[in-house]
Design an enzyme around this catalytic site. Structure first.
Site, PDB file in Angstrom:
ATOM      1  N   LYS A  38     -30.605  -4.467  16.808  1.00  0.00           N
ATOM      2  CA  LYS A  38     -30.135  -4.769  15.453  1.00  0.00           C
ATOM      3  C   LYS A  38     -31.235  -5.528  14.743  1.00  0.00           C
ATOM      4  O   LYS A  38     -32.024  -6.213  15.389  1.00  0.00           O
ATOM      5  CB  LYS A  38     -28.867  -5.635  15.542  1.00  0.00           C
ATOM      6  CG  LYS A  38     -28.023  -5.617  14.285  1.00  0.00           C
ATOM      7  CD  LYS A  38     -27.096  -4.430  14.240  1.00  0.00           C
ATOM      8  CE  LYS A  38     -26.400  -4.294  12.912  1.00  0.00           C
ATOM      9  NZ  LYS A  38     -25.408  -3.203  12.925  1.00  0.00           N
ATOM     10  N   ASP A  78     -27.152  -0.818   7.467  1.00  0.00           N
ATOM     11  CA  ASP A  78     -25.949  -1.599   7.757  1.00  0.00           C
ATOM     12  C   ASP A  78     -25.593  -2.241   6.412  1.00  0.00           C
ATOM     13  O   ASP A  78     -25.943  -1.663   5.360  1.00  0.00           O
ATOM     14  CB  ASP A  78     -26.245  -2.637   8.876  1.00  0.00           C
ATOM     15  CG  ASP A  78     -25.011  -3.364   9.382  1.00  0.00           C
ATOM     16  OD1 ASP A  78     -24.240  -2.779  10.144  1.00  0.00           O
ATOM     17  OD2 ASP A  78     -24.791  -4.532   8.992  1.00  0.00           O
TER      18      ASP A  78
HETATM   19  P1  NDP Z   1     -21.876  -1.943   2.871  1.00  0.00           P
HETATM   20  O1  NDP Z   1     -22.980  -2.833   2.453  1.00  0.00           O
HETATM   21  O2  NDP Z   1     -21.879  -0.522   2.454  1.00  0.00           O
HETATM   22  O3  NDP Z   1     -20.477  -2.555   2.407  1.00  0.00           O
HETATM   23  C1  NDP Z   1     -20.089  -3.833   2.787  1.00  0.00           C
HETATM   24  C2  NDP Z   1     -18.769  -4.172   2.113  1.00  0.00           C
HETATM   25  O4  NDP Z   1     -18.279  -5.385   2.658  1.00  0.00           O
HETATM   26  C3  NDP Z   1     -18.906  -4.393   0.627  1.00  0.00           C
HETATM   27  O5  NDP Z   1     -17.698  -4.080  -0.011  1.00  0.00           O
HETATM   28  C4  NDP Z   1     -19.177  -5.905   0.565  1.00  0.00           C
HETATM   29  O6  NDP Z   1     -18.814  -6.505  -0.674  1.00  0.00           O
HETATM   30  C5  NDP Z   1     -18.282  -6.412   1.660  1.00  0.00           C
HETATM   31  N1  NDP Z   1     -18.851  -7.640   2.236  1.00  0.00           N
HETATM   32  C6  NDP Z   1     -20.092  -7.810   2.762  1.00  0.00           C
HETATM   33  N2  NDP Z   1     -20.268  -9.070   3.170  1.00  0.00           N
HETATM   34  C7  NDP Z   1     -19.121  -9.706   2.899  1.00  0.00           C
HETATM   35  C8  NDP Z   1     -18.678 -11.029   3.076  1.00  0.00           C
HETATM   36  N3  NDP Z   1     -19.478 -11.969   3.613  1.00  0.00           N
HETATM   37  N4  NDP Z   1     -17.406 -11.336   2.696  1.00  0.00           N
HETATM   38  C9  NDP Z   1     -16.597 -10.394   2.135  1.00  0.00           C
HETATM   39  N5  NDP Z   1     -16.970  -9.130   1.930  1.00  0.00           N
HETATM   40  C10 NDP Z   1     -18.203  -8.792   2.309  1.00  0.00           C
HETATM   41  O7  NDP Z   1     -21.819  -2.065   4.476  1.00  0.00           O
HETATM   42  P2  NDP Z   1     -21.143  -1.076   5.515  1.00  0.00           P
HETATM   43  O8  NDP Z   1     -19.910  -0.486   4.949  1.00  0.00           O
HETATM   44  O9  NDP Z   1     -22.193  -0.198   6.061  1.00  0.00           O
HETATM   45  O10 NDP Z   1     -20.765  -2.103   6.688  1.00  0.00           O
HETATM   46  C11 NDP Z   1     -19.513  -2.781   6.749  1.00  0.00           C
HETATM   47  C12 NDP Z   1     -19.279  -3.275   8.168  1.00  0.00           C
HETATM   48  O11 NDP Z   1     -19.231  -2.159   9.064  1.00  0.00           O
HETATM   49  C13 NDP Z   1     -20.335  -4.213   8.744  1.00  0.00           C
HETATM   50  O12 NDP Z   1     -19.718  -5.136   9.605  1.00  0.00           O
HETATM   51  C14 NDP Z   1     -21.222  -3.269   9.553  1.00  0.00           C
HETATM   52  O13 NDP Z   1     -21.929  -3.937  10.557  1.00  0.00           O
HETATM   53  C15 NDP Z   1     -20.164  -2.361  10.132  1.00  0.00           C
HETATM   54  N6  NDP Z   1     -20.623  -1.060  10.610  1.00  0.00           N
HETATM   55  C16 NDP Z   1     -21.292  -0.222   9.780  1.00  0.00           C
HETATM   56  C17 NDP Z   1     -21.693   1.016  10.225  1.00  0.00           C
HETATM   57  C18 NDP Z   1     -22.337   2.005   9.315  1.00  0.00           C
HETATM   58  O14 NDP Z   1     -22.540   3.137   9.741  1.00  0.00           O
HETATM   59  N7  NDP Z   1     -22.654   1.666   8.089  1.00  0.00           N
HETATM   60  C19 NDP Z   1     -21.484   1.422  11.625  1.00  0.00           C
HETATM   61  C20 NDP Z   1     -20.713   0.502  12.401  1.00  0.00           C
HETATM   62  C21 NDP Z   1     -20.317  -0.718  11.899  1.00  0.00           C
HETATM   63  P3  NDP Z   1     -19.927  -6.727  -1.821  1.00  0.00           P
HETATM   64  O15 NDP Z   1     -20.099  -5.393  -2.474  1.00  0.00           O
HETATM   65  O16 NDP Z   1     -19.334  -7.761  -2.705  1.00  0.00           O
HETATM   66  O17 NDP Z   1     -21.178  -7.196  -1.119  1.00  0.00           O
HETATM   67  O1  8G0 Z   2     -22.926  -1.396  14.105  1.00  0.00           O
HETATM   68  C1  8G0 Z   2     -23.300  -0.245  14.315  1.00  0.00           C
HETATM   69  O2  8G0 Z   2     -22.911   0.427  15.267  1.00  0.00           O
HETATM   70  C2  8G0 Z   2     -24.255   0.390  13.357  1.00  0.00           C
HETATM   71  C3  8G0 Z   2     -24.299  -0.078  12.062  1.00  0.00           C
HETATM   72  C4  8G0 Z   2     -25.160   0.543  11.175  1.00  0.00           C
HETATM   73  C5  8G0 Z   2     -25.961   1.611  11.597  1.00  0.00           C
HETATM   74  C6  8G0 Z   2     -25.910   2.033  12.906  1.00  0.00           C
HETATM   75  C7  8G0 Z   2     -26.756   3.197  13.337  1.00  0.00           C
HETATM   76  O3  8G0 Z   2     -27.537   3.056  14.262  1.00  0.00           O
HETATM   77  O4  8G0 Z   2     -26.633   4.227  12.736  1.00  0.00           O
HETATM   78  C8  8G0 Z   2     -25.047   1.428  13.780  1.00  0.00           C
END
Ligand code: NDP
Ligand code: 8G0
Length: 357
Positions: A38, A78
């Site tokens: 990460k 992420d």
């Molecule tokens: P994005 O940046 O696309 O979206 C994040 C969302 O969460 C936004 O709506 C953001 O609001 C909100 N957010 C972020 N930080 C905070 C906070 N401190 N308090 C409240 N709301 C918050 O990220 P992702 O959707 O990619 O990721 C979301 C979660 O999923 C993370 O935990 C990530 O690690 C996990 N994840 C993501 C994967 C992926 O493929 N993308 C895979 C596996 C897990 P705002 O717009 O106001 O910032």
């Molecule tokens: O948390 C995860 O598993 C994660 C989050 C964002 C990206 C990836 C990836 O390797 O595609 C994994």
């Protein structure tokens, strides 16, 4: 190694260590040959111009390029890192190394990306939720669902819930939560996608367009629901939130985000014997399809949507089976135990097989 890069002002070494540690066991559960990693920065992309974001991504990659590689360490996006940022970083890597290679995943479709990668985490999380409900002879059809976040994971979790006949009544961002009692259907969701991915606006603006309530500073957990999908960030469901969810008869919680539930919240769900899907199982679809993107890059081919989606479904089914195998306690499936043991065994055996130094 494989995992995401996070750009958010809260990023520090402790957060990256827990994310990296979780990633190892999650990647193991996917059955694909990937270790975990990460990375990220406390750079805040919010309010920055396109040029500022591009310049930061390029500088970041100038240093990172010495440490990563298509057979070494393959980052993805992420929080705060989407297709735009991956594009700028990919361009810089190519400039420095003079090679077009699968060194990053989550790439755009016309420069090496995989179909279904944007959808994978959200879709996979909902497939896993459906699997959990199926063990009770139930499904997402006609369920009331609350989702936190409105980013990548939240958007596609909502889309798949709608497809499976559920009703999503809430989404949020870091400023507050919207409640739409009529349900956020796919038309409204398209509007949210444009707001968040292109306009880079706030979720509160939803109420200017649709009949809904916005609560500033609130998270969705007070809203009565059957299913809760935390898809924003770590520690967003604490013990108090968990108590409210259980009191309101929520039957399933699946973590789209990484470690959104505090330890006490998880204890509450397990003690109450509701369905609780931990992130390393429930959100593994994202990294799994990233693994499939790497395979396609190496083979220089592109699979179609149906092929990737069916591989994703199969991987999520398999992860669910591993949780059942290692987590069954009488009539109850302890998914947390199942995912931890299932993920650990493969890593531990590999370490032993390859010799300890
Ligand atoms: P994005 O940046 O696309 O979206 C994040 C969302 O969460 C936004 O709506 C953001 O609001 C909100 N957010 C972020 N930080 C905070 C906070 N401190 N308090 C409240 N709301 C918050 O990220 P992702 O959707 O990619 O990721 C979301 C979660 O999923 C993370 O935990 C990530 O690690 C996990 N994840 C993501 C994967 C992926 O493929 N993308 C895979 C596996 C897990 P705002 O717009 O106001 O910032
Ligand atoms: O948390 C995860 O598993 C994660 C989050 C964002 C990206 C990836 C990836 O390797 O595609 C994994």
């Amino acid at each position: 190694y494989k995992g995401g890069l996070r750009f958010h002002p809260s990023v520090n070494l402790g957060i990256l260590k827990f994310l990296g540690f979780e990633q190892i066991f999650k990647n193991s559960l996917t059955t694909l040959p990937m270790g975990g990693g990460k990375g990220g920065s406390d750079f805040d992309p919010k309010g920055k111009s396109e040029n500022e974001v591009m310049n930061f991504c390029q500088s970041f990659m100038t240093e990172l390029s010495r440490h990563i590689g298509a057979s070494t360490d393959i980052p993805a996006g992420d929080i705060g890192v989407g297709t735009r940022e991956i594009g700028y970083m990919f361009g810089q890597y190519k400039r420095i190394k003079n090679e077009f290679t699968g060194v990053l995943t989550g790439k755009g479709l016309n420069w090496g990306g995989s179909l279904i990668r944007p959808e994978a985490t959200g879709y996979g999380c909902v497939y896993f939720t459906e699997n959990m409900l199926n063990t009770k002879g139930d499904s997402l059809k006609d369920k009331t669902i609350i989702i936190s976040g409105s980013g990548n994971v939240a958007q596609f979790a909502a889309e798949k819930c709608n497809e499976l006949g559920g009703k999503v009544v809430s989404m949020s961002d870091s400023s507050g939560t919207i409640y739409d009692k009529n349900g956020i259907d796919n038309n409204k969701l398209d509007w949210i996608k444009n707001l968040k991915n292109n306009e880079r606006g706030r979720i509160s603006e939803y109420t200017n367009k649709y009949d809904a309530v916005y609560k500033h500073g609130n998270k969705p957990w007070q809203i009565k629901c059957d299913v809760a999908l935390p898809c924003a960030t770590q520690n967003e469901i604490n013990e108090k939130d968990a108590n409210i969810l259980v009191k309101n008869n929520c039957i399933a919680v699946a973590e789209g985000a990484n470690m959104p539930c505090t330890t006490k919240a998880v204890d509450k769900f397990i003690d109450s014997k509701i369905l609780y899907g931990p992130g390393k199982a429930a959100n593994a679809g994202g990294v799994a399809v990233s693994g499939l993107e790497m395979s396609q890059n190496s083979m220089r081919i592109q699979w179609n949507r149906k092929e990737v989606d069916s591989k994703l479904k199969e991987i999520m089914n398999n992860i669910h089976k591993q949780c059942e195998l290692y987590g069954t306690e009488g009539k109850f499936i302890n998914y947390s135990k199942g995912a931890n043991i299932g993920g650990f065994i493969k890593v531990a055996d590999a370490i032993l097989d390859q010799g300890v130094v």
